[in-house]
Design an enzyme around this catalytic site. Structure first.
Site, PDB file in Angstrom:
ATOM      1  N   HIS A 202     -44.222 -70.864 106.463  1.00  0.00           N
ATOM      2  CA  HIS A 202     -43.735 -69.492 106.700  1.00  0.00           C
ATOM      3  C   HIS A 202     -44.751 -68.638 107.457  1.00  0.00           C
ATOM      4  O   HIS A 202     -45.947 -68.733 107.264  1.00  0.00           O
ATOM      5  CB  HIS A 202     -43.332 -68.814 105.392  1.00  0.00           C
ATOM      6  CG  HIS A 202     -44.413 -68.736 104.353  1.00  0.00           C
ATOM      7  ND1 HIS A 202     -44.228 -68.144 103.146  1.00  0.00           N
ATOM      8  CD2 HIS A 202     -45.688 -69.181 104.345  1.00  0.00           C
ATOM      9  CE1 HIS A 202     -45.336 -68.209 102.441  1.00  0.00           C
ATOM     10  NE2 HIS A 202     -46.235 -68.847 103.145  1.00  0.00           N
ATOM     11  N   ASN A 203     -44.215 -67.822 108.355  1.00  0.00           N
ATOM     12  CA  ASN A 203     -44.966 -66.843 109.138  1.00  0.00           C
ATOM     13  C   ASN A 203     -45.960 -67.461 110.126  1.00  0.00           C
ATOM     14  O   ASN A 203     -46.809 -66.762 110.677  1.00  0.00           O
ATOM     15  CB  ASN A 203     -45.701 -65.847 108.237  1.00  0.00           C
ATOM     16  CG  ASN A 203     -44.744 -64.927 107.509  1.00  0.00           C
ATOM     17  OD1 ASN A 203     -44.367 -65.178 106.366  1.00  0.00           O
ATOM     18  ND2 ASN A 203     -44.326 -63.857 108.177  1.00  0.00           N
TER      19      ASN A 203
END
Length: 341
Positions: free
Chosen positions: A241-242
């Site tokens: 994620h991210n």
């Protein structure tokens, strides 16, 4: 489908050395060449096959100088490997294209599908999804609510794209890849249990990206996980994620990038490369297989190896010493024993 050597040369801007009317109707590896096949030679390790191959036509670099007689017709081009890629792409584009909607499949009344799209049987397209022109969605693919897919993108069987994710134009998503599953976000509580943190962001994939089979790109906790234009990810890659990856970066199979790391453009990562979270990797970084990057890489265009990763020449020098450690240990023991006497 048949072509002559001169037709192929004209398409590639190359020159023919041999019979310009030689006909080819298939492709082959140079070591497995058969009559009527076109092959290529670019790696010096394979030069001996140029003289023995049964293939009818061989693409070679313009500066290639044979050391023996060559039976095949040669087509000289600036870069044989790039010319082969160009030919294969041309061949693929000439193949019949699937169009239309197969049944059974489900397309939400709230979704939009562009002209000349193909939707395979058992595919699912959710509410508010926007599918561009000439998109190919193969059987059993899942397109979640609000997903955007750009023109000319190919989504193969079994791909899952979770809600709200955005896929650019001319992308290829190979079978079984998962885009937008929850990021690995859990917070320990006072009792030592892990509480899930809602992952409310999405994934944004730019134009001309290829995602390999069974590769996973997790949605952001907040904001977006981003894959830059022209980036290519092999099979079995994990992007957390991210993460943000720049343009035209490539990662081979079984690589992984931990959360919130920012990868530059034009990087190259060998198989099983692992990259820690919350760090930055500079543009043009190149890593050999099984490299482990634990901290920031600030300098552009470095070549790294080892785990933790170090500059490749330093690694090679260190490894040369490491190989001699048993002998060095024996010599040290002998010196110590002599000293004790």
């Amino acid at each position: 489908m048949e072509f002559t050597a001169i037709q192929i040369a004209q398409a590639l801007g190359g020159t023919v050395e041999g019979n310009p009317d030689t006909v080819v109707k298939t492709y082959s590896k140079i070591e497995e060449g058969v009559e009527g096949a076109l092959t290529f030679f670019s790696n010096p390790k394979y030069e001996h096959f140029v003289y023995s191959t049964a293939a009818s036509v061989v693409l070679v670099n313009a500066d290639f100088k044979p050391s023996e007689p060559v039976k095949a017709t040669l087509i000289r081009v600036p870069n044989a490997y790039e010319a082969l890629a160009q030919l294969l792409n041309m061949y693929e584009q000439m193949q019949p294209k699937k169009v239309g909607i197969e049944q059974p499949s489900y397309i939400s009344p709230k979704a939009t599908v562009g002209e000349f799209a193909y939707i395979g049987a058992f595919a699912y397209i959710g509410d508010g999804a926007k599918i561009g022109k000439n998109v190919k969605i193969y059987p059993q693919a899942y397109i979640g609510d609000g997903v955007v897919v750009g023109d000319d993108t190919i989504i193969y069987s079994g791909v899952k794209i979770y809600k709200g994710c955005k896929i650019g134009s001319r992308c290829t998503l190979q079978a079984g890849c998962v885009i937008g599953a929850d990021g690995f976000g859990f917070a320990p509580d006072a009792n030592g249990n892990y509480q899930k943190i809602a992952q409310i962001g999405n994934v944004e994939i730019a134009d001309d990206v290829e995602i390999g089979a069974n590769t996973c790109i997790d949605r952001a906790t907040m904001g977006s996980t981003r894959i830059g234009k022209g980036t290519k990810l092999d099979n079995l890659v994990q992007i957390a994620h991210n993460v943000e990856i720049g343009e035209s970066t490539v990662m081979a199979a079984m690589g992984g990038i931990a959360g919130s790391t920012k990868i530059g453009s034009h990087c190259m990562f060998g198989g099983q490369t692992g990259i820690a979270g919350h760090i930055k990797v500079a543009d043009g970084t190149k890593c050999g297989a099984q490299t482990g990057i634990a901290g920031n890489v600030r300098k552009d265009n470095q070549t790294l190896f080892g785990s933790p990763a170090i500059e490749v020449m330093t690694f090679n020098k260190a490894y040369a010493i490491f190989r001699h450690l048993p002998e060095m240990k024996r010599q040290l023991d002998e010196l110590y024993a002599a000293y004790k006497k």
